[in-house]
Design an enzyme around this catalytic site. Sequence first.
Site, PDB file in Angstrom:
ATOM      1  N   THR A 134     -10.674   2.844  -4.955  1.00  0.00           N
ATOM      2  CA  THR A 134     -11.406   1.660  -4.480  1.00  0.00           C
ATOM      3  C   THR A 134     -10.487   0.500  -4.134  1.00  0.00           C
ATOM      4  OG1 THR A 134     -11.701   0.729  -6.697  1.00  0.00           O
ATOM      5  CG2 THR A 134     -13.376   2.264  -5.925  1.00  0.00           C
ATOM      6  N   VAL A 135      -9.259   0.520  -4.641  1.00  0.00           N
ATOM      7  CA  VAL A 135      -8.350  -0.610  -4.441  1.00  0.00           C
ATOM      8  C   VAL A 135      -7.934  -0.692  -2.975  1.00  0.00           C
ATOM      9  CG1 VAL A 135      -6.119  -1.590  -5.094  1.00  0.00           C
ATOM     10  CG2 VAL A 135      -7.533  -0.468  -6.820  1.00  0.00           C
ATOM     11  N   GLU A 136      -7.836  -1.910  -2.467  1.00  0.00           N
ATOM     12  CA  GLU A 136      -7.460  -2.177  -1.073  1.00  0.00           C
ATOM     13  C   GLU A 136      -8.410  -1.482  -0.099  1.00  0.00           C
ATOM     14  OE1 GLU A 136      -3.359  -1.489  -0.304  1.00  0.00           O
ATOM     15  OE2 GLU A 136      -2.692  -2.703  -1.980  1.00  0.00           O
ATOM     16  N   GLY A 137      -9.676  -1.493  -0.413  1.00  0.00           N
ATOM     17  CA  GLY A 137     -10.681  -0.867   0.441  1.00  0.00           C
ATOM     18  C   GLY A 137     -11.000   0.525  -0.060  1.00  0.00           C
ATOM     19  N   ARG A 190       0.821  -1.207   0.000  1.00  0.00           N
ATOM     20  CA  ARG A 190       0.000   0.000   0.000  1.00  0.00           C
ATOM     21  C   ARG A 190       0.858   1.262   0.000  1.00  0.00           C
ATOM     22  NH1 ARG A 190      -2.604  -0.750   4.635  1.00  0.00           N
ATOM     23  NH2 ARG A 190      -4.247  -2.037   3.778  1.00  0.00           N
TER      24      ARG A 190
END
Length: 824
Positions: A499-502, A378
Site C-alpha cells: 500500500t505504501v506509495e500508492g 521507491r
Amino acid sequence: MTFAVPFLALLLIGAFCAYHRLRLPVWAGLTAVALAACWLLGANPTATAVAAILVAVVAVPLMIGPVRRALVTRPLLGFYTKILPPLSETERVALEAGTVGFEGELFSGKPDWNRLLSQPKPTLTAEEQAFLDGPVEEVCRMTNDWEITHVDADLPPHIWEYVKKHKFFGMIIPKEYGGLGFSALANHKVIQKLASVSSVLSSTVGVPNSLGPGELLMHYGTQEQKDYYLPRLADGREVPCFGLTGPWAGSDATSIPDYGIVCEGEWNGQRVLGVKLTFDKRYITLAPVATLIGLAFRMYDPDGLLGDKRDIGITLALVPRDTPGVEIGRRHFPLNSPFQNGPIHGREVFIPLSQLIGGPAYAGKGWQMLVECLSIGRSITLPSTASGGGKMGALVTGAYARIRKQFGLSVGRFEGVEEALARIGGYAYATSALAEAAAAAVTRGELPAVPSTIAKYHCTEMGREIAKDAMDIHGGKGIILGPRNYLGRSWQAAPIMITVEGANIMTRSLMIFGQGAILCHPWVLKEMKAATLPDPRERLREFDKNLFGHIGFAISNAVRSWWYGLTGSKLGAAPGDAYTRRFYRKLDRYSAALALCADTSMLLLGGKLKFKESLSGRLGDVLSHLYMASAILKRYEDQGRPEADRPLLAWTMFHSFHKIEEAFSAALRNFPVRPAGWLMWLLVFPWGRRAEAPSDRLGHKVASLLMSPNEARDRLGEGVFLTPCANNPAGRINGYLQKVILAEPVERKFQKAIKSRDIGALDFNAQLDEAVREGWITADERRQLEELRAMTLDTISVDDFDSEELRSAGYVLQRLDERRAQAA
C-alpha cells in the site's frame, strides 16, 4: 508459377529489411536488384513490371523529403494532433523527470544486450562492507522483534540511540555534511539485512534515507539549509518525516487540499514574509517521533506579495515540530507492525519563506521535486525490505521443511510442499535480482522512474507470496505468535508494503505501462514533443523524421514478432552461453511483441488508452517480466554463471515466460478493437501459446536446493542476518540444517529398530539407553540423536502465555482505574 515469383521476392526482401531494420533506400536498392534478377531469370515480365511499379510508387515519394512531407506527413500530423492524448502539467512533469535505462531497450523490439551486460557489476566499497559487517550486524544482534512488536510497540531506547550514533539515518547524506555518503547499493544492502530481522527496524532506518527532508535538501536545498539541517539529520539530532498523503489525496498527490497563504507573520521575534499553512496528513512514517517535518502543500498568493501568479502550485517546506499550531505525536497502528506512523495536523501554522525547500525560487516546483526523488526512494526501501524478508523466508522455510517430519518423512519431501518451496525459492531469487538492479541503477546516477515502479510492485507482491507459502508450510508454527515466531509479523506486514506509495493495484494498472509506453518508447515522446513545437516548419520537419522512424520501427516489430513466434525463438544471434542463449532469444521475441502491441494500442486507442486500465496492467506485466528476467540474467552473468544456480535461474525464466504469454493472451483476447486483437494474435502467437509454467521436475530441484547446504543456497542467502543467537530463532533453525542432515542416517537406523520392535522402551531416553545397550547405536551416536532431538524441539516449539501477559499494559491500567473508581 513464374507470375508469383516477383511478388514473393518483394515480400521476402521487405521482410528481410524490416527484420534487420535497414533504411528505406537500402530496401529500394535490394528490391530493384531482386526484380532485375527475376527479369533476367525468366519470371513473368508483366508481374515483374507490376512489382517494379509498386515499389516505385511507394519508394520514390517517401525518399524525396519535400514530397513526403507535403503528401504524407502534413495530413498525418493533423490526424495525430487530434488523437494525441492530452497531458496535464503534472503528467508532463512526471514523464520528463525520469531517465531511461535498459528498460528502453525492452521497448525497442531489438534489445541491445551488450548495453546491459557491459554495466559494471554492483559492488560495495570496503567502507560500506565494513559497515554491514560491523554496525549493521551488531544492531541485528541487539534486535528482539517480539519485544518491539508486542511489548514496546517501538524500537527500544538503546537501539534508537545506537542507530543515531552510528549514523544509520545519514547513509545517503554526503560526508562533508557529517553523513556516511554511501551509495544506493549500500543503502539497499543495509535495508535488506535489517528487514531480515525486523520490518520495524528496516522501515525506521529506510524512511530517512528515502523520500524526505534529507533527500530533498541534498537535491534542492539552499546552501544555508544544507549547512544547518544535513549535519543534524545525519547524526540523529533531527528525526525527519515527510507529510504528503492526506484523507482526501492519497495516490493522487497532485490534488492535495492542504494549502499555504503567502502573508506576513512573526518568526523568531521578527516580522517576515512567509506562508500560513493549514494541513491534514495521515499515514506519515516517523511522524510521532519526528522533530523536522517535510510538508507538501499548494501555495497561494492572493495579495500578490510575490508577483502576479495567485496559484503558485505544489510547494515543499520544512516545519520544525515545535512550530505553534502543529499537532503531532499520535500514532496509527499498522497491522501489528508498530513502526512509528501517525497523523499530522496544522491550522494557520506560520513559517518564513526561508523554510521552503530550496527557498522562494522553488515555490511551485514541489511536484517536479517529488517525482524526481520518489523514483529514487521507491527503488530502494520497499524492494530491499521485500528482498530481505524473502531471502530469510526462503532459507528458514527450507531448513524447517527438512527438519520437520511427518509420517517419518521430512515435510519438504511431499510434492505439495515442494511446489510451495519452489515458488518461495524462485520468488526470492527474482526479488533479490530485481531489488539489486533498481539500486544499481540509482548508484549509476539514473532516475529510474519505470524500473522503480516495477521493482516496488513486483518485489512487494512476490514478498507477499513468499510469506503466504511459508506460512502454509510452517502451519501452526507460523500462526502462534511469540518470541519463537519469525513469520507471523512478516505475514501481517506484507499488506503494508503493497500500500505504501500508492496501492499496488494503481501501480500496476496506471503507472508501469502508462509511464513506460511514453517515456521508454524510442519514438512516442519525440513525436509528442515534435507535434507541439511552435515553429510550423520545424514542427513538420521534426515530426516527419520521428514519424517515419516510428513507422519503420512498427513494421520491423510486426515482422520480428511473427518470425520469432514462427520459429519458436530458436534462431537468431544472442549473447550468453549454450545454457542461457535460449532465454535471451525468448526475451527478444517478447520485446518485439510488446513493441507491436504498444504501438497498436496507442494508435487505435489514443488518449483513451489511459482509461483502459486492464489492458495497461497486462502490458505492464509483460514489461515488468521482461525487465525482471533481464535483471536475473545480468546477476547470473555477474556471478560468473554458476552452474549450481541453474535450477533457480531456469525456474524464474520459465515462470516469467509463462506470465508474459498469459498477459499477452489476456490483453489480445480482450482488446477493445477486436479485428486488431485477432491480427496481433496471429503475429504474436502464430502457433498459439507455447510457454508453460515451470515443471514439477524443475520445482523439485529448486526445493532440494533450499533443503540442503550448497553454494546456490548460500548465494541466495547473502546479505541477510543468519547469525544464530537468542534473538534470532530463524538464524538458529537455519544453522541447525547441516547437523540435522548429518544425523539423519543415525536417526533412520534408530527408528528402524523401534519399528521392528527390537527396541521395546516407550520413553525417548529409555529408548536411547536400550539402543546403546543392544548395540544399535554407539555412545557418540546417542549424543548425536540427543542433539538432534533438542534442535528439532527448538524448531517446532511455539510459545504459550499466562492470560494477563497478553493484555496490553495500557488496557490493564485502564481496567485497574475503572475498578478503583467503582470501588470508591
